[in-house]
Design a protein around this motif. Structure first.
Motif, PDB file in Angstrom:
ATOM      1  N   ARG A 349      79.612  17.121  85.474  1.00 24.90           N
ATOM      2  CA  ARG A 349      78.154  17.207  85.436  1.00 24.90           C
ATOM      3  C   ARG A 349      77.688  17.464  84.009  1.00 24.90           C
ATOM      4  NH1 ARG A 349      74.290  21.992  87.857  1.00 24.90           N
ATOM      5  NH2 ARG A 349      72.292  20.952  87.502  1.00 24.90           N
ATOM      6  N   PHE A 350      76.675  16.696  83.593  1.00 28.51           N
ATOM      7  CA  PHE A 350      76.062  16.877  82.286  1.00 28.51           C
ATOM      8  C   PHE A 350      74.609  17.284  82.483  1.00 28.51           C
ATOM      9  CE2 PHE A 350      73.761  15.742  78.508  1.00 28.51           C
ATOM     10  CZ  PHE A 350      74.638  15.976  77.466  1.00 28.51           C
ATOM     11  N   LYS A 351      74.211  18.390  81.866  1.00 25.12           N
ATOM     12  CA  LYS A 351      72.820  18.818  81.883  1.00 25.12           C
ATOM     13  C   LYS A 351      72.455  19.327  80.501  1.00 25.12           C
ATOM     14  CE  LYS A 351      69.349  21.663  84.181  1.00 25.12           C
ATOM     15  NZ  LYS A 351      69.063  22.654  85.259  1.00 25.12           N
ATOM     16  N   CYS A 352      71.559  18.614  79.837  1.00 28.63           N
ATOM     17  CA  CYS A 352      71.176  18.942  78.473  1.00 28.63           C
ATOM     18  C   CYS A 352      70.425  20.273  78.433  1.00 28.63           C
ATOM     19  CB  CYS A 352      70.307  17.830  77.892  1.00 28.63           C
ATOM     20  SG  CYS A 352      69.772  18.146  76.190  1.00 28.63           S
ATOM     21  N   LYS A 353      70.850  21.158  77.558  1.00 30.34           N
ATOM     22  CA  LYS A 353      70.209  22.456  77.408  1.00 30.34           C
ATOM     23  C   LYS A 353      68.856  22.362  76.720  1.00 30.34           C
ATOM     24  CE  LYS A 353      73.555  24.826  79.231  1.00 30.34           C
ATOM     25  NZ  LYS A 353      73.390  25.565  80.512  1.00 30.34           N
ATOM     26  N   SER A 354      68.560  21.211  76.129  1.00 32.31           N
ATOM     27  CA  SER A 354      67.289  21.043  75.426  1.00 32.31           C
ATOM     28  C   SER A 354      66.258  20.308  76.283  1.00 32.31           C
ATOM     29  CB  SER A 354      67.511  20.277  74.118  1.00 32.31           C
ATOM     30  OG  SER A 354      66.290  20.044  73.450  1.00 32.31           O
ATOM     31  N   CYS A 355      66.581  19.053  76.697  1.00 31.48           N
ATOM     32  CA  CYS A 355      65.607  18.252  77.446  1.00 31.48           C
ATOM     33  C   CYS A 355      65.856  18.267  78.946  1.00 31.48           C
ATOM     34  CB  CYS A 355      65.599  16.813  76.932  1.00 31.48           C
ATOM     35  SG  CYS A 355      67.097  15.873  77.364  1.00 31.48           S
ATOM     36  N   GLU A 356      66.946  18.917  79.387  1.00 29.96           N
ATOM     37  CA  GLU A 356      67.317  19.057  80.797  1.00 29.96           C
ATOM     38  C   GLU A 356      67.686  17.735  81.470  1.00 29.96           C
ATOM     39  OE1 GLU A 356      64.364  21.303  82.870  1.00 29.96           O
ATOM     40  OE2 GLU A 356      64.952  23.174  81.895  1.00 29.96           O
ATOM     41  N   HIS A 357      67.982  16.708  80.674  1.00 32.90           N
ATOM     42  CA  HIS A 357      68.479  15.453  81.246  1.00 32.90           C
ATOM     43  C   HIS A 357      69.805  15.710  81.957  1.00 32.90           C
ATOM     44  CE1 HIS A 357      70.036  11.378  81.602  1.00 32.90           C
ATOM     45  NE2 HIS A 357      71.081  11.725  80.863  1.00 32.90           N
ATOM     46  N   GLN A 358      69.956  15.161  83.164  1.00 33.90           N
ATOM     47  CA  GLN A 358      71.180  15.324  83.935  1.00 33.90           C
ATOM     48  C   GLN A 358      71.849  13.970  84.159  1.00 33.90           C
ATOM     49  OE1 GLN A 358      71.232  18.165  87.239  1.00 33.90           O
ATOM     50  NE2 GLN A 358      69.070  18.605  86.835  1.00 33.90           N
ATOM     51  N   ASP A 359      73.174  13.976  84.163  1.00 32.31           N
ATOM     52  CA  ASP A 359      73.898  12.714  84.291  1.00 32.31           C
ATOM     53  C   ASP A 359      75.346  12.996  84.672  1.00 32.31           C
ATOM     54  OD1 ASP A 359      74.435  10.040  84.233  1.00 32.31           O
ATOM     55  OD2 ASP A 359      74.365   9.818  82.062  1.00 32.31           O
ATOM     56  N   HIS A 360      76.051  11.955  85.065  1.00 32.77           N
ATOM     57  CA  HIS A 360      77.499  12.007  85.202  1.00 32.77           C
ATOM     58  C   HIS A 360      78.063  12.145  83.784  1.00 32.77           C
ATOM     59  CE1 HIS A 360      81.613  10.654  85.803  1.00 32.77           C
ATOM     60  NE2 HIS A 360      81.430  10.617  87.122  1.00 32.77           N
ATOM     61  N   SER A 361      78.859  13.171  83.530  1.00 40.26           N
ATOM     62  CA  SER A 361      79.260  13.485  82.164  1.00 40.26           C
ATOM     63  C   SER A 361      80.049  12.351  81.507  1.00 40.26           C
ATOM     64  CB  SER A 361      80.080  14.775  82.143  1.00 40.26           C
ATOM     65  OG  SER A 361      81.206  14.666  82.979  1.00 40.26           O
ATOM     66  N   ASP A 362      80.897  11.672  82.260  1.00 41.93           N
ATOM     67  CA  ASP A 362      81.697  10.595  81.677  1.00 41.93           C
ATOM     68  C   ASP A 362      80.832   9.376  81.365  1.00 41.93           C
ATOM     69  OD1 ASP A 362      83.969  12.186  81.919  1.00 41.93           O
ATOM     70  OD2 ASP A 362      84.388  11.456  83.940  1.00 41.93           O
ATOM     71  N   ARG A 363      79.863   9.082  82.235  1.00 36.06           N
ATOM     72  CA  ARG A 363      78.944   7.975  81.934  1.00 36.06           C
ATOM     73  C   ARG A 363      78.155   8.288  80.673  1.00 36.06           C
ATOM     74  NH1 ARG A 363      74.220   5.358  84.151  1.00 36.06           N
ATOM     75  NH2 ARG A 363      73.281   7.389  84.571  1.00 36.06           N
ATOM     76  N   GLY A 364      77.699   9.540  80.545  1.00 34.44           N
ATOM     77  CA  GLY A 364      76.961   9.925  79.343  1.00 34.44           C
ATOM     78  C   GLY A 364      77.789   9.733  78.084  1.00 34.44           C
ATOM     79  N   ALA A 365      79.077  10.064  78.170  1.00 36.05           N
ATOM     80  CA  ALA A 365      79.957   9.875  77.016  1.00 36.05           C
ATOM     81  C   ALA A 365      80.091   8.398  76.674  1.00 36.05           C
ATOM     82  CB  ALA A 365      81.328  10.482  77.304  1.00 36.05           C
ATOM     83  N   SER A 366      80.171   7.538  77.684  1.00 37.34           N
ATOM     84  CA  SER A 366      80.300   6.100  77.420  1.00 37.34           C
ATOM     85  C   SER A 366      79.048   5.546  76.748  1.00 37.34           C
ATOM     86  CB  SER A 366      80.594   5.338  78.718  1.00 37.34           C
ATOM     87  OG  SER A 366      79.476   5.324  79.585  1.00 37.34           O
ATOM     88  N   VAL A 367      77.877   6.109  77.076  1.00 38.07           N
ATOM     89  CA  VAL A 367      76.641   5.706  76.392  1.00 38.07           C
ATOM     90  C   VAL A 367      76.740   6.049  74.909  1.00 38.07           C
ATOM     91  CG1 VAL A 367      74.155   6.060  76.211  1.00 38.07           C
ATOM     92  CG2 VAL A 367      75.236   5.958  78.468  1.00 38.07           C
TER      93      VAL A 367
END
Length: 425
Positions: A349-367
């Protein structure tokens, strides 16, 4: 428009030395280190670079062709130091071995045996040869055997070296008929994040994110742990032959799974306009891993580089280039706002501490990998990312088919994973 590049492959093999002079190759690699050091020393003293090869060759106890290739490699390191800011000045005081470099038929030779093996002969010292057969992955051996029998392939320079005290041969091959599009001429970047149990893909173009996909392969992690347990028991029982048999089975199983996943990656990437597949450069990853004995064992033996190689190899035969980027912070950076912090990611799980965007952490890394690929290799700007498509998943099972309950919605552009549509998670 840039020109297409030749299809070049570097294949790695282990040397099964059968000539009874194993120490000769090691002594030659020590002499190669001496040649390298002397070349760097002379270059630092301001000696004319054109005069260095003959000057060094006069004192070297190596075949002249090999000496010239080592000198060329050393001068190339000096050239990088002067031309690029991120290359440090080479040292001329290092100890230990250095790879022997040689041209095909000059400093080494390869041939097919009646038993179907590939025999080698390396001129380690003047009039002294090291002989034996090559060992390695089935994929690499198949390519090399094809090259030895097919005029489409040109066998080039090799490096004979020691890795973890084991002798290896790295062979460069060039296909004279096929080409790979220059990566700078690509219109889409496919970011590939390779993980312990999946690979995440994101395609980025000037218009934004076109599609994303996560391919799960949990059976590789499971099978590796299962085989490790069986080998440990066999070893404790003193049954070394069983231990070696199990190790061979595990390698074949993992290699088979990786080939299936790599084919999936390339097939999926082909649907996009002029794709370039972008990987993280993980060469130094193992040196920085220290998470305790059990986790170190798992991570040090994960086949990250193998999957990248298989994918790159298959992509090149489709004319698709591959690129490599620095992996720093790709898993911690928010793809939306750019905020980078370790606390952004918690497992999958990915949740940005600044903008609170949430995503699948591995997909976010691929972006983020795709973004870095564009910044490094393309002349078009990275598009603004306002939203990302829903994460889709497919799963690779032992049979090679896709396990159905993994895809979150119908795939874009008519693509179907192995011809089968999944259902919602």
């Amino acid at each position: 428009m840039t020109d297409a590049q030749a299809l070049v492959k570097t294949l790695d093999f282990q040397l099964d030395i059968q000539s009874g002079n194993e120490g000769l190759l090691y002594d030659a690699t020590l002499e190669a280190r001496s040649v390298y050091n002397e070349t760097i020393r002379l270059a630092k003293e301001g000696v004319d670079w054109d005069a260095i090869p003959d000057r060094v060759a006069d004192d070297a106890n190596l075949v002249k062709n090999t000496t010239q290739r080592v000198v060329a490699k050393a001068l190339g390191a000096m050239e990088n130091y002067y031309e690029y800011d991120d290359f440090g000045q080479p040292s001329h005081t290092k100890d230990g071995v250095y790879p022997l470099r040689a041209n095909f038929t000059d400093g080494y030779n390869l041939s097919l045996t009646d038993d179907g093996d590939v025999a080698f002969r390396i001129s380690a010292k003047p009039y002294k040869h090291v002989k034996g057969v090559l060992k390695g992955s089935g994929a690499h051996l198949d390519i090399l055997k094809t090259a030895l029998e097919n005029d489409e392939w040109k066998i080039g320079t090799v490096e004979a070296l020691f890795h973890n005290d084991n002798p290896e041969l790295h062979v460069n091959l060039t296909n004279t008929e096929q080409t790979v599009r220059d990566k700078h001429d690509s219109r889409t970047a496919v970011g590939v994040d390779v993980n312990e149990d999946n690979v995440a893909l994101t395609v980025l173009s000037e218009g934004g994110v076109e599609d994303t996909l996560v391919i799960d392969f949990p059976e590789i992690k499971f099978e590796r742990h299962r085989y490790f347990t069986m080998r440990k028991r066999a070893q404790n029982a003193g049954k070394d032959s069983i231990h070696d048999t199990l190790e061979g089975r595990e390698k074949r199983l993992v290699r088979d799974r990786l080939h299936k996943v790599s084919r999936h990656i390339v097939e999926w990437s082909r649907q996009f306009e002029k794709p370039c597949i972008v990987f993280e450069d993980l060469k130094e990853m193992r040196d920085s891993i220290d998470y305790g004995t059990r986790m170190n064992r798992r991570l040090h033996h994960l086949p990250f580089r193998a999957l990248q190689f298989y994918t790159s190899y298959k992509a090149s035969f489709e004319g698709i280039p591959t690129a490599w980027i620095n992996p720093e912070y790709t898993s911690q950076r928010c793809p939306m706002c750019g905020h980078t912090e370790r606390a952004n990611r918690h497992k999958k799980r990915f949740k940005c501490k600044s903008c609170e965007h949430q995503d699948h952490s591995d997909r976010g890394a691929s972006v983020n990998i795709a973004v870095k690929g564009i910044k490094k290799h393309q002349d078009w700007n990275v598009p603004a990312l306002n939203s990302l498509p829903v994460v889709r998943k497919v799963r690779r099972q032992a049979s090679g088919v896709v396990d159905a309950p993994t895809v979150t919605h119908p795939t874009a552009r008519g693509y179907q994973a192995d011809g089968r549509m999944g259902v919602s998670d």
